[in-house]
Design a protein around this motif. Structure first.
Motif, PDB file in Angstrom:
ATOM      1  N   ARG A 172      -5.734   2.662   9.303  1.00  0.00           N
ATOM      2  CA  ARG A 172      -5.979   2.316   8.223  1.00  0.00           C
ATOM      3  C   ARG A 172      -5.653   1.188   7.605  1.00  0.00           C
ATOM      4  O   ARG A 172      -6.514   0.548   6.901  1.00  0.00           O
ATOM      5  N   LEU A 218       0.722  -1.188   0.127  1.00  0.00           N
ATOM      6  CA  LEU A 218      -0.034   0.066  -0.034  1.00  0.00           C
ATOM      7  C   LEU A 218       1.024   1.205   0.113  1.00  0.00           C
ATOM      8  O   LEU A 218       0.369   2.257  -0.404  1.00  0.00           O
ATOM      9  N   TYR A 230     -11.553   1.409  -3.175  1.00  0.00           N
ATOM     10  CA  TYR A 230     -11.617   1.401  -1.615  1.00  0.00           C
ATOM     11  C   TYR A 230     -11.077   2.805  -1.312  1.00  0.00           C
ATOM     12  O   TYR A 230     -11.619   3.521  -0.414  1.00  0.00           O
ATOM     13  N   GLU A 248     -10.992  -6.066   6.940  1.00  0.00           N
ATOM     14  CA  GLU A 248     -12.070  -6.193   5.891  1.00  0.00           C
ATOM     15  C   GLU A 248     -11.818  -7.434   5.019  1.00  0.00           C
ATOM     16  O   GLU A 248     -12.613  -8.172   4.573  1.00  0.00           O
ATOM     17  N   HIS A 300     -13.341   5.813   0.959  1.00  0.00           N
ATOM     18  CA  HIS A 300     -12.739   6.318   2.170  1.00  0.00           C
ATOM     19  C   HIS A 300     -11.932   7.582   2.245  1.00  0.00           C
ATOM     20  O   HIS A 300     -11.349   7.909   3.418  1.00  0.00           O
ATOM     21  N   LEU A 339      -8.600  -1.738  -4.780  1.00  0.00           N
ATOM     22  CA  LEU A 339      -7.835  -0.829  -3.833  1.00  0.00           C
ATOM     23  C   LEU A 339      -8.441   0.549  -4.231  1.00  0.00           C
ATOM     24  O   LEU A 339      -8.531   1.671  -3.708  1.00  0.00           O
ATOM     25  N   LEU A 372      -8.212  -2.200   6.563  1.00  0.00           N
ATOM     26  CA  LEU A 372      -8.143  -2.694   5.346  1.00  0.00           C
ATOM     27  C   LEU A 372      -7.965  -4.379   5.344  1.00  0.00           C
ATOM     28  O   LEU A 372      -8.610  -5.146   4.799  1.00  0.00           O
TER      29      LEU A 372
END
Length: 513
Positions: A388, A284, A369, A395, A373, A366, A392
């Motif tokens: 954060r 990420l 997503y 989830e 958010h 992503l 994720l």
């Protein structure tokens, strides 16, 4: 150099003696000198000459032939595969190692390490090179699709009745071209690597993160050729972690399809574990929602009627002060397991280990997503970033849990661990059938072999009685007290799909969804 060796070898082989005539002699006559070489020197020179011939004449032709064959295979695969071989995977390993070593973030980490430990930068770069060589794979399409696929198919089908329970084809087809695909899976067995690679081989070539257990020769060479990269679990070396982070970032940006286990390791008790966020965080950190590739996570659920390592995994849950005794017991258990099944094979009484089922769930983009958010992971740091990434991760773990397939052994084991009295086959059906209905009402994927619930119950009960986990006497079946941990292990595989925890005396099919 090779021509000089050949000339010297020719001289040696023609005669072991040579005569040297000196035109200048104190006595006015020629002077003769004999030179004799030992046999081992002659053999050594012959081997060097042979190597020179192979290196300069034959090896270039062999390399050209292998490269030509590999490129032809890649071209064929890119036409057939849904996600083709990426240029990053075709890049020479040494080039990737150099790119990783001289990545600006890796260089900054090396400078910081050198200053903190008061060592020269060149010395630190030697360590960085060792880390890079340890991590970077050497993907070979021929080995992956010709050798690896054949082996994984043979092994998987020899041990299990392999089934693809469900795949969200509509969601998979909607993935934007050029996206980086990441398969997110639960981790129940080391067979997971083989099983998923086999079932996904018609879609793409997966790159796994593999623990240090596989760094033994020649296994590590084969694993690297399959595109996997090695990871030191729980390493606290900041320099190593930065090198690993940048490799994962480079591979993700390069579109390499990957597969990873959020749990970080095998489930010891059969239940889903809390996610570990290291690799996910590395993926990420450099993600740009506006530019570059999308990152798409595909939840994958795996379950087995029998896990090869079940008893060994349960042993690892013992207290740490029994480590040495547990290690010896683990080796003894593995050896007895192997010998027992070899004896069954020799007696023609061996059966496969039931069903192994895989489900591919709905992809999570992503890019979508982060827009929903309002997150930019590149701009986050500290506690906010951890929060954060953890959200994720949770989830994704829930998505994986929702697609874990329900198999016959897990169904029957769930009944036995929540029932202390003996059950007839009719009473067993009276609890298994409502349990199936409850799970299906919750949206679980229940795999019913041959679409026959009676057969599913028979398969699950037979598997448990053959392993002597359940005793059958005069039509009544009851769990063996000493085998309850193993039964709990298989019941835990689907425990997260049940409405709420059940008491040991409560019939499992009695609850409403």
């Amino acid at each position: 150099m090779p021509m000089g060796l050949l000339a010297l070898l020719r001289i040696v082989l023609s005669s072991s003696e040579s005569t040297y005539h000196d035109p200048i002699s104190t006595r006015g006559c020629p002077m003769t000198t004999s030179i004799t070489l030992p046999l081992w020197v002659v053999l050594l020179l012959g081997l060097l000459a042979l190597w020179a011939i192979l290196d300069r004449l034959l090896m270039p032709s062999v390399r050209w032939f292998v490269r030509r064959s590999t490129n032809r295979i890649i071209d064929e695969l890119n036409v057939r595969l849904q996600i083709g071989i990426q240029p990053f995977q075709r890049t020479k390993r040494q080039v990737l190692i150099d790119r990783l070593m001289y990545d600006p973030k890796v260089q900054a980490a090396a400078d910081a390490y050198a200053q903190a430990h008061q060592v020269p930068h060149d010395v630190v770069m030697v360590t960085v090179r060792r880390y890079a060589q340890e991590i970077v794979p050497a993907f070979n399409a021929y080995i992956y699709f010709r050798v690896g696929y054949w082996l994984s198919r043979k092994v998987a089908q020899s041990l299990y009745r392999v089934r693809l329970g469900y795949a969200d084809q509509a969601g998979l087809s909607a993935i934007a071209p050029g996206s980086t695909i990441v398969f997110v899976m639960n981790h129940r067995s080391n067979m997971d690597y083989i099983l998923v690679a086999y079932l996904a081989a018609d879609q793409t070539a997966l790159s796994y993160a593999v623990g240090e257990w596989a760094r033994i020769w020649p296994l590590q060479t084969l694993i690297r050729a399959m595109g996997a990269y090695f990871v030191r679990r729980n390493s606290r070396d900041d320099l190593y972690r930065r090198v690993l982070e940048r490799y994962v970032g480079m591979a993700t940006a390069g579109g390499v399809p990957q597969a990873f286990y959020p749990e970080g390791g095998l489930s010891r008790d059969g239940a889903l574990q809390k996610p570990k966020l290291g690799l996910l965080d590395y993926m990420l950190r450099s993600f740009d929602a506006e530019d570059g590739r999308d990152l798409v996570f595909i939840p994958v659920g795996i379950n087995y009627d029998r896990t090869l390592e079940d008893r060994t995994l349960l042993l690892s849950t013992n207290s740490q002060n029994q480590r040495s005794q547990r290690t010896g017991h683990t080796l003894n258990t593995a050896l007895r397991f192997l010998l027992h099944h070899l004896r069954l094979m020799a007696q023609n009484r061996w059966y496969r280990f039931g069903y192994a089922c895989v489900i591919f769930g709905t992809p999570l983009s992503l890019r979508t997503y982060v827009k929903q958010h309002a997150i930019d992971f590149r701009a986050l740091s500290g506690e906010e970033r951890f929060t954060r990434v953890e959200a994720l991760g949770q989830e994704l773990m829930q998505a994986v849990g929702s697609v874990v397939p329900v198999l016959p052994v897990s169904l029957v084991a769930t009944v036995f661990v929540h029932t202390s009295r003996p059950l007839s086959e009719l009473e067993l059906k009276a609890q298994v059938y409502p349990l199936i209905q409850t799970l299906e009402a919750k949206g679980a994927h229940v795999y019913i072999p041959r679409r026959d619930q009676d057969y599913a119950l028979t398969v699950g009960l037979r598997a448990l009685t053959l392993r002597h986990l359940v005793d059958g006497d005069q039509g009544l079946y009851q769990a063996r007290a000493e085998e309850l941990p193993v039964l709990h292990y298989y019941a835990n595989a689907i425990s997260h799909l049940l409405p709420q925890p059940l008491s040991a005396s409560e019939p499992v099919g009695s609850q409403e969804p």
